[in-house]
Design a protein around this motif. Structure first.
Motif, PDB file in Angstrom:
ATOM      1  N   ARG A 243      28.165 -34.447  -0.717  1.00 20.41           N
ATOM      2  CA  ARG A 243      27.586 -34.797   0.772  1.00 20.41           C
ATOM      3  C   ARG A 243      28.685 -35.573   1.635  1.00 20.41           C
ATOM      4  O   ARG A 243      28.591 -35.622   2.812  1.00 20.41           O
ATOM      5  CB  ARG A 243      26.411 -35.362   0.722  1.00 20.41           C
ATOM      6  N   ASP A 244      29.511 -36.188   1.172  1.00 15.76           N
ATOM      7  CA  ASP A 244      30.468 -36.999   1.508  1.00 15.76           C
ATOM      8  C   ASP A 244      31.384 -36.300   2.602  1.00 15.76           C
ATOM      9  O   ASP A 244      32.382 -35.571   1.951  1.00 15.76           O
ATOM     10  CB  ASP A 244      31.141 -37.925   0.617  1.00 15.76           C
ATOM     11  N   PRO A 245      31.448 -36.316   3.829  1.00 19.04           N
ATOM     12  CA  PRO A 245      32.372 -35.719   4.713  1.00 19.04           C
ATOM     13  C   PRO A 245      33.904 -36.106   4.540  1.00 19.04           C
ATOM     14  O   PRO A 245      34.982 -35.279   4.865  1.00 19.04           O
ATOM     15  CB  PRO A 245      32.015 -35.921   6.224  1.00 19.04           C
ATOM     16  N   ASP A 246      33.989 -37.424   4.242  1.00 18.17           N
ATOM     17  CA  ASP A 246      35.456 -37.980   4.166  1.00 18.17           C
ATOM     18  C   ASP A 246      35.919 -37.123   2.925  1.00 18.17           C
ATOM     19  O   ASP A 246      37.280 -36.925   3.216  1.00 18.17           O
ATOM     20  CB  ASP A 246      35.514 -39.523   3.898  1.00 18.17           C
ATOM     21  N   VAL A 247      35.375 -37.155   1.750  1.00 18.62           N
ATOM     22  CA  VAL A 247      35.889 -36.550   0.722  1.00 18.62           C
ATOM     23  C   VAL A 247      36.182 -35.005   0.888  1.00 18.62           C
ATOM     24  O   VAL A 247      37.305 -34.646   0.491  1.00 18.62           O
ATOM     25  CB  VAL A 247      34.910 -36.631  -0.395  1.00 18.62           C
ATOM     26  N   ALA A 248      35.167 -34.294   1.762  1.00 17.16           N
ATOM     27  CA  ALA A 248      35.383 -32.858   1.932  1.00 17.16           C
ATOM     28  C   ALA A 248      36.638 -32.713   2.660  1.00 17.16           C
ATOM     29  O   ALA A 248      37.411 -31.825   2.537  1.00 17.16           O
ATOM     30  CB  ALA A 248      34.014 -32.530   2.551  1.00 17.16           C
TER      31      ALA A 248
ATOM     32  N   VAL B 134      38.138 -38.772  -7.217  1.00 19.36           N
ATOM     33  CA  VAL B 134      38.183 -37.279  -6.968  1.00 19.36           C
ATOM     34  C   VAL B 134      39.498 -36.940  -5.966  1.00 19.36           C
ATOM     35  O   VAL B 134      39.959 -36.007  -6.216  1.00 19.36           O
ATOM     36  CB  VAL B 134      36.717 -36.730  -6.361  1.00 19.36           C
ATOM     37  N   ILE B 135      39.176 -37.843  -4.983  1.00 20.69           N
ATOM     38  CA  ILE B 135      40.403 -37.659  -4.079  1.00 20.69           C
ATOM     39  C   ILE B 135      41.794 -37.867  -4.611  1.00 20.69           C
ATOM     40  O   ILE B 135      42.672 -37.087  -4.443  1.00 20.69           O
ATOM     41  CB  ILE B 135      40.425 -38.647  -2.932  1.00 20.69           C
TER      42      ILE B 135
ATOM     43  N   ALA C   5      39.340 -34.805   2.955  1.00 17.76           N
ATOM     44  CA  ALA C   5      40.575 -35.039   2.001  1.00 17.76           C
ATOM     45  C   ALA C   5      40.815 -33.892   1.165  1.00 17.76           C
ATOM     46  O   ALA C   5      41.830 -33.334   1.034  1.00 17.76           O
ATOM     47  CB  ALA C   5      40.201 -36.371   1.178  1.00 17.76           C
ATOM     48  N   LEU C   6      39.718 -33.297   0.706  1.00 15.66           N
ATOM     49  CA  LEU C   6      39.959 -32.102  -0.066  1.00 15.66           C
ATOM     50  C   LEU C   6      40.680 -30.872   0.750  1.00 15.66           C
ATOM     51  O   LEU C   6      41.402 -30.160   0.028  1.00 15.66           O
ATOM     52  CB  LEU C   6      38.590 -31.717  -0.792  1.00 15.66           C
ATOM     53  N   GLU C   7      39.890 -30.720   1.893  1.00  8.33           N
ATOM     54  CA  GLU C   7      40.497 -29.613   2.458  1.00  8.33           C
ATOM     55  C   GLU C   7      42.004 -29.524   2.984  1.00  8.33           C
ATOM     56  O   GLU C   7      42.606 -28.786   2.903  1.00  8.33           O
ATOM     57  CB  GLU C   7      39.759 -29.634   3.815  1.00  8.33           C
ATOM     58  N   GLU C   8      42.250 -30.990   3.019  1.00  7.27           N
ATOM     59  CA  GLU C   8      43.849 -31.324   3.278  1.00  7.27           C
ATOM     60  C   GLU C   8      44.620 -30.546   2.193  1.00  7.27           C
ATOM     61  O   GLU C   8      45.787 -30.199   2.499  1.00  7.27           O
ATOM     62  CB  GLU C   8      44.026 -32.483   3.723  1.00  7.27           C
ATOM     63  N   LYS C   9      44.030 -30.632   1.083  1.00  3.65           N
ATOM     64  CA  LYS C   9      44.944 -30.121  -0.148  1.00  3.65           C
ATOM     65  C   LYS C   9      44.494 -28.783  -0.612  1.00  3.65           C
ATOM     66  O   LYS C   9      44.832 -28.282  -1.633  1.00  3.65           O
ATOM     67  CB  LYS C   9      44.470 -31.096  -1.355  1.00  3.65           C
ATOM     68  N   GLY C  10      43.766 -27.984   0.385  1.00  5.33           N
ATOM     69  CA  GLY C  10      43.720 -26.764   0.134  1.00  5.33           C
ATOM     70  C   GLY C  10      42.470 -26.737  -0.804  1.00  5.33           C
ATOM     71  O   GLY C  10      42.423 -25.594  -1.726  1.00  5.33           O
ATOM     72  N   LEU C  11      41.338 -27.489  -0.991  1.00  6.86           N
ATOM     73  CA  LEU C  11      40.256 -27.333  -1.904  1.00  6.86           C
ATOM     74  C   LEU C  11      38.954 -27.223  -1.278  1.00  6.86           C
ATOM     75  O   LEU C  11      38.827 -27.930  -0.301  1.00  6.86           O
ATOM     76  CB  LEU C  11      40.429 -28.620  -2.900  1.00  6.86           C
ATOM     77  N   PHE C  12      38.004 -26.731  -1.906  1.00  2.00           N
ATOM     78  CA  PHE C  12      36.575 -26.956  -1.321  1.00  2.00           C
ATOM     79  C   PHE C  12      35.774 -27.100  -2.609  1.00  2.00           C
ATOM     80  O   PHE C  12      36.134 -26.670  -3.867  1.00  2.00           O
ATOM     81  CB  PHE C  12      35.970 -25.677  -0.503  1.00  2.00           C
TER      82      PHE C  12
END
Ligand SMILES: *Cc1c(COP(=O)(O)O)cnc(C)c1O
Length: 511
Positions: A225-230, A505-506, A232-239
Motif C-alpha cells: 500500500r506504500d505509494p513511495d515504494v510503488a 524491497v527498494i 520507486a519500483l515504477e522508476e525501475k520498470g516494476l510493479f
C-alpha cells in the motif's frame, strides 16, 4: 489434437452479479484478485468426453497438461502451453520418467485393490504446491505480454515456511519477474530456513524478519500500500504482484493431474475408461479439491469428492451441517498446511452452486460475522458431490503407523489425514465399490519428525536426525533436494527489523 473443437472461455468475478466484466484468462491471471474482492472463474466450462480421455491416455504429462489447459486458457496457444509445461514438469525437476520418456511428476501407488495414491510431491520442494507454482509464473509472464502490460512483475511473499520456498523455486529465473520472500526469523523450522537462504536464481531475494509470521505478513501488506515504494519500483520498470493461492493461474494447473491420474488408472487397468471413481483430498484452502471438482464438472468421471480435514474441521462441519463457522479455536497440528479456518477457494464452489448474488451475501456474512448458513437447497446440492470427514491427531498418527506396517507405504501427516478419512468413509458406506483415488500432498521426509514419532513412538532431536533415522528404519531414501542442505552456500544470511522491509524491497528493485 486440432480435431477437437475449442470454445473460447471468458472469466468473471464470483461477486459480479450482473456479469458486467468478462475478461480473458490472461487478464484474470495478471489481476489475481478481482477489484470487487471476488475470485475469477470461467463463465462456462469445457467438456471432455471419452474420445478426449482415450487420446490423452496415450500422451506424456506435459502434452496432457497443454491439451487440458488449452480448453480453459483459450487465449494461450497450445504450443506455448506445451513448452511451459515441459519446462515446469521436467524430469530434472520432478525425477522419474513416464512411458514416453518425459517426466511423470504425479506417479500412482496402488495400496489395495480399491485404493490408489497419487503422489504430488516429487517437485523441487517435496510438496504439492510445486505442481501449481512451477507453472503459474510462466503463465503470468506470458499474461504480461498478452495483456500489453509494460514493466516486470515484482512478487512479494511473506511466508510461514513452505509457500515461500515453493514460490522461490517457481519464479526462479522466469522472464519479467522478480521475487522477494520474507520469513519470520523465529517462526520457521531449521530445514525451511536452510531451503530459503540457500535459494539459487538471478531474480530472487530472501530476508529474515526479526519477529513472527504476523510481523512479516503485516510488513508485506504495508509495502503493497506504500505509494513511495510503488513509485520507486515504477522508476525501475516494476510493479507489484502477489503469488497468491487464489489466482486462477494457480488453480488451472491443478486440474491437469486429475485428468492425468484418471488416464493412468485406466492404463494400469485399475479402471476402464468411462468408469466413475471417488477422490479423497487432504484440504486446507480448498484449492486442490476444487480443481478436482472442476475436472468432474468438465466431464471427468468422478462421483464423490471426500474432503479430508484435520482437527481444524471447519469444512467437515460445513459439509455436514450447512453452516460455515470460523469462530472457533485454532489448533496447531502435525499437518500444518491444513491448519486453516478460512478456506478462500470455497467461494468459487459457492459461485458455481448458487451464483454470484447468493455467494456475495455469504461472503459478506463471513467477513462481518464470521459465520454463514447456506440454504437447504444449496446444502443438498453440496452433499450430492461432497462428503466431509476429519482425522484428529491420534487418528492421523495411527494412519501413518498402520499404512506403514500393513501396506509398507510411508506417508506424511497430510496424506495420513486423507487415508484415515477414507477408512471412515468406507466404514460408513459399506456398500461402496468404486475405486478411490487418494491425493498425497507431501513427502514423508518433509515431516520426518512427526512421521518417525508416529511409527516408533520416539522423538528425534531435530528434523535432520529424524530424516536419517527414518531412512535407516524404513530403507527408503529422502528426496535429493532435502539432502545436503547444510553444506550449500548461504546466499541470504540477513535478518532485518520489520521497519526496514520497505528499504530492502527498494534495494532489491534496483539490482
Ligand atoms: C497446501 C497444502 C494442503 C492443502 O491444500 P489446499 O489446496 O490449500 O486445500 C495440503 N497438504 C499440503 C502438504 C499442502 O502444502
Amino acid at each position: 489434437m486440432s480435431r477437437f473443437h475449442i470454445d473460447e472461455i471468458k472469466y468473471v468475478s464470483t461477486r459480479d452479479i450482473e456479469k458486467k466484466e468478462l475478461i480473458s484468462s490472461a487478464e484474470a491471471i495478471r489481476r489475481g484478485l478481482a477489484p470487487d474482492g471476488g475470485l475469477y472463474m470461467p463463465v462456462s466450462l469445457p467438456h471432455f468426453g471419452i474420445a478426449e480421455l482415450s487420446m490423452l491416455s496415450k500422451l506424456g504429462y506435459a502434452e496432457r497438461a497443454a491439451f487440458v489447459l488449452k480448453r480453459y486458457l483459450t487465449d494461450y496457444d497450445e504450443d506455448e502451453l506445451l513448452s511451459m509445461a515441459k519446462a515446469a514438469y521436467s524430469a530434472e525437476k520432478f525425477g522419474g520418467a513416464d512411458k514416453k520418456g518425459g517426466a511423470n511428476p504425479t506417479p500412482l501407488r496402488r495400496l489395495s485393490s480399491r485404493g490408489t495414491v497419487m503422489e504430488l510431491w516429487h517437485g523441487p520442494t517435496s510438496a504439492f504446491k510445486d505442481m501449481a507454482l512451477q507453472l503459474m509464473p510462466r503463465l503470468l509472464s506470458a499474461a504480461l505480454e498478452k495483456t500489453g502490460v509494460k514493466g516486470d512483475a515484482c512478487i512479494l511473499v511473506a511466508t510461514s515456511g513452505d509457500t515461500g520456498k515453493a514460490a522461490l523455486e517457481g519464479y526462479k529465473d522466469v522472464d519479467r519477474t522478480k521475487i522477494m520472500v520474507f520469513y519470520p526469523a523465529e517462526g520457521v523450522s531449521a530445514v525451511q530456513k536452510l531451503q530459503m537462504v540457500t535459494q539459487e536464481g538471478k531474480n530472487v531475494c530472501v530476508a529474515g524478519v526479526d519477529g513472527n509470521f504476523d510481523d512479516a505478513q503485516t510488513g508485506v501488506k504495508r509495502i503493497f500500500r506504500d505509494p513511495d515504494v510503488a513509485k520507486a519500483l515504477e522508476e525501475k520498470g516494476l510493479f507489484f504482484s502477489s503469488a497468491n493461492s487464489i489466482n486462477w493461474g494457480r488453480l488451472a494447473p491443478q486440474i491437469v493431474y486429475y485428468f492425468s491420474a484418471y488416464c493412468d488408472m485406466a492404463s494400469e487397468n485399475i479402471i476402464k475408461l468411462g468408469d466413475e471413481i471417488d477422490i479423497t483430498v487432504p484440504t486446507g484452502n480448498f484449492g486442490n479439491i476444487f480443481a478436482a471438482y472442476i475436472a468432474a464438472e468438465s466431464g471427468l468421471p468422478i462421483r464423490k469428492l471426500v474432503c479430508a480435514s484435520n482437527t481444524n474441521k471447519v469444512l467437515t462441519d460445513f459439509i455436514n451441517d450447512g453452516v460455515y463457522d470460523r469462530r472457533r479455536e485454532f489448533y496447531t497440528t502435525i499437518s500444518p498446511s491444513m491448519d486453516i479456518l478460512i478456506s478462500s477457494n470455497l467461494e468459487r464452489l459457492l459461485y458455481m452452486l448458487c451464483g454470484p448474488a447468493e455467494t456475495t451475501e455469504y461472503m459478506k456474512a463471513l467477513s462481518e460475522e464470521g459465520v454463514y448458513k447456506i440454504s437447504p437447497k444449496l446444502h443438498k446440492t453440496l452433499q450430492r458431490r461432497f462428503a466431509g470427514y476429519f482425522a484428529d491427531e491420534d487418528a492421523c498418527r495411527e494412519a501413518i503407523k498402520e499404512t506403514y506396517e500393513k501396506k509398507h507405504y510411508l506417508c506424511d501427516p497430510h496424506t495420513a489425514v486423507a487415508l484415515s478419512c477414507v477408512e471412515r468413509y468406507r466404514r460408513e458406506n459399506p456398500g461402496e465399490t468404486l475405486k478411490m483415488l487418494v491425493v498425497s500432498t507431501a513427502s514423508p521426509y518433509k515431516f520426518a519428525g512427526s512421521v518417525l514419532e508416529a511409527i516408533t513412538g520416539d522423538m528425534a532431536k531435530d528434523e535432520l536426525t529424524a530424516a536419517s533415522e527414518l531412512s535407516a528404519l524404513t530403507g527408503t531414501k529422502p528426496p535429493k533436494q532435502l539432502v545436503g542442505l547444510e553444506s550449500r552456500e548461504v546466499r541470504f544470511p540477513g535478518v532485518i527489523s520489520p521497519e526496514n522491509m520497505a528499504d530492502e524491497v527498494i534495494k532489491f528493485a534496483g539490482r
